[in-house]
Structures are given as structure tokens and as C-alpha cells.
Write a protein that holds these residues in place. Structure first.
Motif, PDB file in Angstrom:
ATOM      1  N   UNK A 202       0.858  -1.187   0.000  1.00 23.81           N
ATOM      2  CA  UNK A 202       0.000   0.000   0.000  1.00 23.81           C
ATOM      3  C   UNK A 202       0.894   1.237   0.000  1.00 23.81           C
ATOM      4  N   UNK A 203       1.822   1.269  -0.974  1.00 29.89           N
ATOM      5  CA  UNK A 203       2.865   2.285  -0.981  1.00 29.89           C
ATOM      6  C   UNK A 203       2.345   3.717  -1.099  1.00 29.89           C
ATOM      7  N   UNK A 204       1.146   3.898  -1.620  1.00 34.08           N
ATOM      8  CA  UNK A 204       0.617   5.248  -1.767  1.00 34.08           C
ATOM      9  C   UNK A 204      -0.032   5.811  -0.523  1.00 34.08           C
ATOM     10  N   UNK A 205      -0.243   4.977   0.493  1.00 30.18           N
ATOM     11  CA  UNK A 205      -0.988   5.395   1.685  1.00 30.18           C
ATOM     12  C   UNK A 205      -0.017   5.730   2.814  1.00 30.18           C
ATOM     13  N   UNK A 206       0.267   7.014   2.979  1.00 30.10           N
ATOM     14  CA  UNK A 206       1.192   7.470   4.021  1.00 30.10           C
ATOM     15  C   UNK A 206       0.492   7.440   5.373  1.00 30.10           C
ATOM     16  N   UNK A 207       1.208   6.986   6.392  1.00 29.70           N
ATOM     17  CA  UNK A 207       0.674   6.931   7.755  1.00 29.70           C
ATOM     18  C   UNK A 207       1.703   7.532   8.713  1.00 29.70           C
ATOM     19  N   UNK A 208       1.226   7.948   9.875  1.00 29.06           N
ATOM     20  CA  UNK A 208       2.096   8.381  10.961  1.00 29.06           C
ATOM     21  C   UNK A 208       2.013   7.335  12.063  1.00 29.06           C
ATOM     22  N   UNK A 209       3.160   7.017  12.665  1.00 27.43           N
ATOM     23  CA  UNK A 209       3.158   6.008  13.709  1.00 27.43           C
ATOM     24  C   UNK A 209       4.189   6.296  14.779  1.00 27.43           C
ATOM     25  N   UNK A 210       4.183   5.433  15.791  1.00 25.06           N
ATOM     26  CA  UNK A 210       5.170   5.483  16.857  1.00 25.06           C
ATOM     27  C   UNK A 210       5.946   4.177  16.803  1.00 25.06           C
ATOM     28  N   UNK A 211       7.261   4.310  16.671  1.00 26.35           N
ATOM     29  CA  UNK A 211       8.128   3.128  16.592  1.00 26.35           C
ATOM     30  C   UNK A 211       8.335   2.558  17.989  1.00 26.35           C
ATOM     31  N   UNK A 212       8.208   1.247  18.110  1.00 20.07           N
ATOM     32  CA  UNK A 212       8.382   0.592  19.395  1.00 20.07           C
ATOM     33  C   UNK A 212       9.845   0.212  19.609  1.00 20.07           C
ATOM     34  N   UNK A 213      10.155  -0.110  20.842  1.00 16.06           N
ATOM     35  CA  UNK A 213      11.521  -0.458  21.211  1.00 16.06           C
ATOM     36  C   UNK A 213      11.963  -1.775  20.575  1.00 16.06           C
ATOM     37  N   UNK A 214      13.242  -1.819  20.198  1.00 16.55           N
ATOM     38  CA  UNK A 214      13.910  -3.070  19.809  1.00 16.55           C
ATOM     39  C   UNK A 214      13.209  -3.816  18.681  1.00 16.55           C
ATOM     40  N   UNK A 215      12.718  -3.093  17.694  1.00 19.27           N
ATOM     41  CA  UNK A 215      12.167  -3.742  16.513  1.00 19.27           C
ATOM     42  C   UNK A 215      10.844  -4.425  16.708  1.00 19.27           C
ATOM     43  N   UNK A 216      10.067  -3.986  17.696  1.00 23.80           N
ATOM     44  CA  UNK A 216       8.796  -4.650  17.989  1.00 23.80           C
ATOM     45  C   UNK A 216       7.620  -4.089  17.198  1.00 23.80           C
ATOM     46  N   UNK A 217       7.891  -3.272  16.205  1.00 21.99           N
ATOM     47  CA  UNK A 217       6.827  -2.827  15.325  1.00 21.99           C
ATOM     48  C   UNK A 217       6.541  -1.345  15.438  1.00 21.99           C
TER      49      UNK A 217
END
Length: 319
Positions: A41-56
Motif C-alpha cells: 500500500x505504498x501510496x498510503x502514508x501513515x504516521x506512527x510510533x516506533x516501538x523499542x527493539x524492533x517490535x513494530x
């Protein structure tokens, strides 16, 4: 009695009443904010919060559909956006695996990309250049911004493309004539940048004005996250380095900066109104290719890594 950690979803968040967030700045919560799209879904930009140690990544739009799609719009919300980001982080919901995410630049389409030249003492010494008395300001066009793992494209018009690792910061709220002692409250957070530069155009062409040599497409890799000010212990005491094909070519510390974040914000705000999402690059340490003997420039197949302690690494292949 020690409080239990609710989960890895609390990433060093400093618990304060939400009403207090605005007093010290829009990002008084310690978080790593990202802009991303889901695979497929490369056209759909989202904002997020990165979790610790690669947990998503916590998808803020999934948590609250009223939140905007882009970081610039999110920052324009001020405290309300940050409050919702904290609630999403604490909820344990709406987590997307990193394998399903493509990280984008933390900010795209800012109103301004402002750069500071000759801003490291050790970089001035490298050139036998005097220490500037005032910040040397130039710009890139926003179209130069590319992602933390996207390619750097060598333009046919230049044979002297160089690297420059830089600490970047992003403005979080609108301001003009900002006092230096209040300037950090206008900063949303910090990120890593590579001020890729075509030295022939910067130093010999276009009347020796820097703009064209600095603003080819893909000449501003940015990321991997926007690390809020509360999450960075001291932005002016961070190890900063650049590697080309695994070899360290730049290594210094942001304590070498001549004009620090507060001074740069205050200085530039005399001339232009600063807006949420504006990106600032704060200068580079010694070790750039043009001042090597003989000079070294990027070529097809090279891989450039720019790293700053507490913030992260961006890695860009040259094509």
C-alpha cells in the motif's frame, strides 16, 4: 514499590499530565515518531510510533481515524496529536510488524528545508577556514528529501557527489522572532540527515551559490525516525559518524557545533516564520570527500550510512 512496566509499548515515556505538555513544547513525550506505508500500500502514508527493539510500529490512523495521514499535518495539531499518540502507544493496539512496513522520511513536503553551512569547528579547521561569526544559511528544495533506506541517485550533471552526515531537527509549532531561551520548545524532535552535495555545482558553477549543488533529487536522505526532544538527553553531545562501504569517513560529536539548535532557530526566525514540519540541517563534521587528498566522490554501487547516537542510522545505496 517499583511500578510494573506495562509493556514494550511504553518507550521511555515521561508521564506528565497532558495539560502540561504545551508548557515546555509540543513534544514533551519521549517517543520515536515515524512516517510509513504498509507493504503493498505504498501510496498510503501513515504516521506512527516506533516501538523499542524492533517490535513494530503503532499505526496512529488505525487507533484514531480522525488523525491525519502525514507528519506535517500531525505536528500542526500540536498537543492534541501528541496526546493521542501517547494514548495509542499505551493502548497496546494497532501494532504493525516492521516486516510489513516501509519507513518513509519522517517528514515529507515541508514548507522549508533550512541548512547551516560551516557549523562544526573541526570541519572549519579541516578547510583552514575561519569560524563563522553568524550562521551561514542556505536551503534545499523539499523535493530533495528521500527515505532513510532509499537510493541516492547520481545525476548525469555532476561527477563530484559527496556525503555529509548531519543532525537535523524539525519544527513543531509556528513562530517568528523566537527568543533563544524559548527556542527548544518550538522543536518537535531530531533525526539523521545526509546533506548530499554535488561539489562541482556548489563550488564552481552557478556563481558559486550553493543551492543547485545541494538540491538534486534524492540529495536529502532523512530518518529513520523523528525522535522527540524529550527522548534525546543532550542533542549537543551526541556521537556522529558516516561510513561509506563500511569504512568510517566522518566521526565527531555534535558538541563541535558552533551555532546550536536554539541559536539557529532564533536566528532564522528573524527572517522567516517557522512552521510545523520545517526541516533544519545543522552542519557536518570533517571527513567529507572533497577535502581528502586526493578527493573522493561517490560512485555507483557505494553504500552510505549516516549514524547519530540515540537517534539511529540511515543507509542509502548509490545508483
Amino acid at each position: 514499590m517499583r511500578r510494573p512496566i506495562r509493556s514494550l509499548l511504553y518507550w521511555r515515556f515521561r508521564e506528565r499530565p497532558f495539560a502540561d505538555l504545551g508548557r515546555r513544547g509540543v513534544c514533551d513525550a519521549a517517543m520515536r515518531l515515524v512516517q510509513f506505508c504498509r507493504r503493498g500500500k505504498e501510496g498510503a502514508v501513515r504516521v506512527g510510533v516506533e516501538l523499542e527493539a524492533g517490535h513494530g510500529v503503532v499505526d496512529l490512523k488505525d487507533f484514531d481515524s480522525s488523525l491525519p495521514h502525514t507528519m506535517r499535518e500531525f505536528l500542526e495539531m500540536g498537543d492534541r496529536g501528541m496526546e493521542q499518540a501517547h494514548r495509542a502507544l499505551a493502548s497496546g493496539r494497532c501494532v504493525v510488524a516492521l516486516s510489513d512496513v516501509r519507513l518513509l522520511p519522517p517528514v515529507t513536503a515541508p514548507e522549508k528545508v533550512v541548512c547551516v553551512g560551516m557549523n562544526y569547528r573541526d570541519h572549519c579547521l579541516e578547510q583552514n577556514a575561519p569560524i563563522p561569526k553568524e550562521p551561514i544559511i542556505f536551503s534545499k528544495f523539499p523535493s530533495a528529501i528521500t527515505g532513510p533506506y532509499d537510493d541516492i541517485i547520481l545525476p548525469d550533471e555532476s561527477k563530484e557527489v559527496d556525503w555529509e552526515v548531519e543532525l537535523a531537527f524539525v519544527i513543531g509549532r509556528k513562530g517568528k522572532h523566537i527568543k533563544e531561551e524559548e527556542a527548544l520548545s518550538y522543536v518537535a524532535g531530531f533525526t539523521v540527515a545526509n546533506d548530499v552535495s554535488a561539489r562541482d555545482w556548489q563550488m564552481r558553477r552557478n556563481g558559486k551559490q550553493w543551492l543547485l549543488g545541494k538540491t538534486f533529487d534524492s540529495f536529502c536522505p532523512l530518518g529513520p525516525a523523528l525522535v522527540t526532544t524529550a527522548a534525546v538527553k543532550d542533542p549537543h553531545s551526541l556521537g556522529i559518524r558516516c561510513r561509506v562501504n563500511g569504512d568510517t569517513v566522518q566521526e565527531s560529536n555534535t558538541n563541535q557545533m558552533i551555532f546550536r539548535t536554539e541559536a539557529v532557530v532564533s536566528w532564522v526566525s528573524q527572517f522567516v516564520t517557522l512552521c510545523p514540519g520545517d526541516v533544519f540541517l545543522t552542519g557536518t563534521p570533517p571527513g567529507v570527500g572533497v577535502f581528502r587528498n586526493p578527493p573522493v566522490f561517490l560512485k555507483k554501487g557505494d553504500v552510505v550510512e549516516c549514524e547519530i547516537d540515540e537517534i539511529g542510522v540511515i543507509r542509502n545505496a548509490v545508483i
